[in-house]
Design a protein around this motif. Structure first.
Motif, PDB file in Angstrom:
ATOM      1  N   ALA A  25      41.583  42.287  88.519  1.00 32.07           N
ATOM      2  CA  ALA A  25      40.317  42.979  88.256  1.00 32.07           C
ATOM      3  C   ALA A  25      39.247  42.335  89.124  1.00 32.07           C
ATOM      4  O   ALA A  25      39.309  41.131  89.419  1.00 32.07           O
ATOM      5  N   LEU A  26      38.274  43.118  89.554  1.00 25.96           N
ATOM      6  CA  LEU A  26      37.195  42.585  90.370  1.00 25.96           C
ATOM      7  C   LEU A  26      36.406  41.555  89.557  1.00 25.96           C
ATOM      8  O   LEU A  26      36.069  41.808  88.395  1.00 25.96           O
ATOM      9  N   PRO A  27      36.123  40.379  90.131  1.00 31.96           N
ATOM     10  CA  PRO A  27      35.449  39.331  89.355  1.00 31.96           C
ATOM     11  C   PRO A  27      34.018  39.690  88.991  1.00 31.96           C
ATOM     12  O   PRO A  27      33.320  40.370  89.736  1.00 31.96           O
ATOM     13  N   GLN A  28      33.606  39.207  87.834  1.00 31.09           N
ATOM     14  CA  GLN A  28      32.226  39.310  87.392  1.00 31.09           C
ATOM     15  C   GLN A  28      31.428  38.146  87.981  1.00 31.09           C
ATOM     16  O   GLN A  28      32.006  37.154  88.436  1.00 31.09           O
ATOM     17  N   PRO A  29      30.098  38.229  87.995  1.00 36.67           N
ATOM     18  CA  PRO A  29      29.302  37.104  88.506  1.00 36.67           C
ATOM     19  C   PRO A  29      29.663  35.793  87.803  1.00 36.67           C
ATOM     20  O   PRO A  29      29.743  35.736  86.574  1.00 36.67           O
ATOM     21  N   GLY A  30      29.942  34.762  88.599  1.00 34.82           N
ATOM     22  CA  GLY A  30      30.285  33.461  88.050  1.00 34.82           C
ATOM     23  C   GLY A  30      31.740  33.288  87.698  1.00 34.82           C
ATOM     24  O   GLY A  30      32.163  32.196  87.300  1.00 34.82           O
ATOM     25  N   GLU A  31      32.545  34.335  87.839  1.00 35.85           N
ATOM     26  CA  GLU A  31      33.955  34.279  87.458  1.00 35.85           C
ATOM     27  C   GLU A  31      34.830  33.955  88.667  1.00 35.85           C
ATOM     28  O   GLU A  31      34.606  34.445  89.766  1.00 35.85           O
ATOM     29  N   THR A  32      35.849  33.135  88.455  1.00 39.52           N
ATOM     30  CA  THR A  32      36.859  32.852  89.466  1.00 39.52           C
ATOM     31  C   THR A  32      38.160  33.512  89.051  1.00 39.52           C
ATOM     32  O   THR A  32      38.597  33.386  87.897  1.00 39.52           O
ATOM     33  N   VAL A  33      38.788  34.245  89.964  1.00 38.74           N
ATOM     34  CA  VAL A  33      40.068  34.891  89.681  1.00 38.74           C
ATOM     35  C   VAL A  33      41.062  34.495  90.759  1.00 38.74           C
ATOM     36  O   VAL A  33      40.696  34.167  91.888  1.00 38.74           O
TER      37      VAL A  33
END
Length: 308
Positions: A25-33
């Motif tokens: 899934a496309l990352p949200q602000p501040g998220e690392t995937v």
């Protein structure tokens, strides 16, 4: 390409090295995937559109700028391998070739960040230097990943059909829009470029396009729903065939390249749009902007199936 006849299509635009990662899934602000895959492809809206038209059988010349780096050598060779004339794709000392950082999720949705690099150095003088082939081309194509002065020069020089895909979108002045024969935009771009809100239904969209009072034709791409074509005061809906999309990154550019291909062959705009939606649909079947860009026989087959 015959030196006596010159190119059928000239594309003025950007060329990048695309760095593509697939993610759940496309990352949200501040998220690392964590990515599930990574690859590199030739990209840039101009390059993509040129390759799309060349794969469909047209003689295509490209006007643009690359850096004096390994990426520039690679993208130039890749365009030449596709049959695109790169004589006017100029190296730019001290600049890096453009990069695009592309994220693609499991639903084939994407987000893209572009570092323009050498693309930002393309000038009106570069386009004027290509004046003979720009004037002689049946179709001239431009976008907005290069400076606006280069686009203006192309619009003024074009004697054939000038197809303008103003992406990334910005508000444009009436003088430039008055030189456009076919404006190709998605719904968001339509609103930014014209100042008129895009509508979901055809009846409301007809009112919105008519209110812009643009002298040329307008094609509004709708992704998996196809396109709307405004021509000679009438709005036509062009549905897209249903496919299992893997990556939609290059679909819009494939649409523009295929539209240019059909117009260069003398197709009417509505028929050209029908051809383009089939080509764009096929382009979504593999990862990467250009990987699944189709050949003419593939598009013809899908178009025939869609019409039956």
């Amino acid at each position: 390409m015959s030196p006596e006849t010159g190119p059928e299509i000239v594309v003025i635009g950007s060329v990048n090295l695309d760095l593509v990662v697939t993610v759940p899934a496309l990352p949200q602000p501040g998220e690392t995937v964590l990515a599930t895959s990574y690859d590199e492809f030739v990209g840039g809206k101009g390059s993509n559109q040129a390759i799309a038209a060349a794969r469909l059988g047209r003689d295509v010349a490209f006007v643009g700028r690359i850096g004096d780096d390994a990426a520039g050598t690679a993208v130039r060779a890749a365009l030449a391998d596709e049959g695109v004339d790169v004589a006017r794709l100029s190296p730019t000392p001290g600049e890096k070739t453009g990069r695009a950082f592309v994220q693609v999720d499991e639903r084939a949705e994407n987000s893209i960040i572009v570092a323009s690099g050498a693309n930002s150095r393309l000038s009106a003088d570069d386009v004027d230097g290509a004046a003979p082939c720009v004037r002689d081309a049946a179709v001239v194509v431009a976008q907005l990943e290069v400076p606006l002065d280069a686009v203006r020069a192309a619009a003024r020089l074009a004697h054939g059909t000038f197809v303008f895909n103003p992406a990334p979108a910005r508000r444009l002045d009436p003088e430039l829009l008055g030189l456009v024969d076919v404006l190709v935009v998605n719904q968001g771009e339509f609103e930014v470029v014209t100042g008129e809100p895009a509508a979901e239904d055809a009846a409301s969209m007809r009112v919105a396009v008519a209110r812009t009072d643009l002298p040329g034709s307008v094609v509004v791409t709708l992704g998996a729903r196809g396109a709307l074509v405004w021509h000679d005061g009438e709005l036509h809906s062009v549905p897209a065939p249903v496919v299992e999309a893997v990556d939609t990154t290059g679909a819009g550019d494939t649409f523009v390249g295929a539209l240019a291909d059909a117009l260069a062959r003398g197709e009417a705009l509505l028929d050209a749009a029908r051809w383009a939606v089939c080509a764009a649909s096929l382009s979504t079947l593999s990862l990467g902007a250009t990987t699944a860009m189709p050949r003419s026989a593939q598009v013809a087959e899908l178009r025939a199936l869609s019409a039956s």
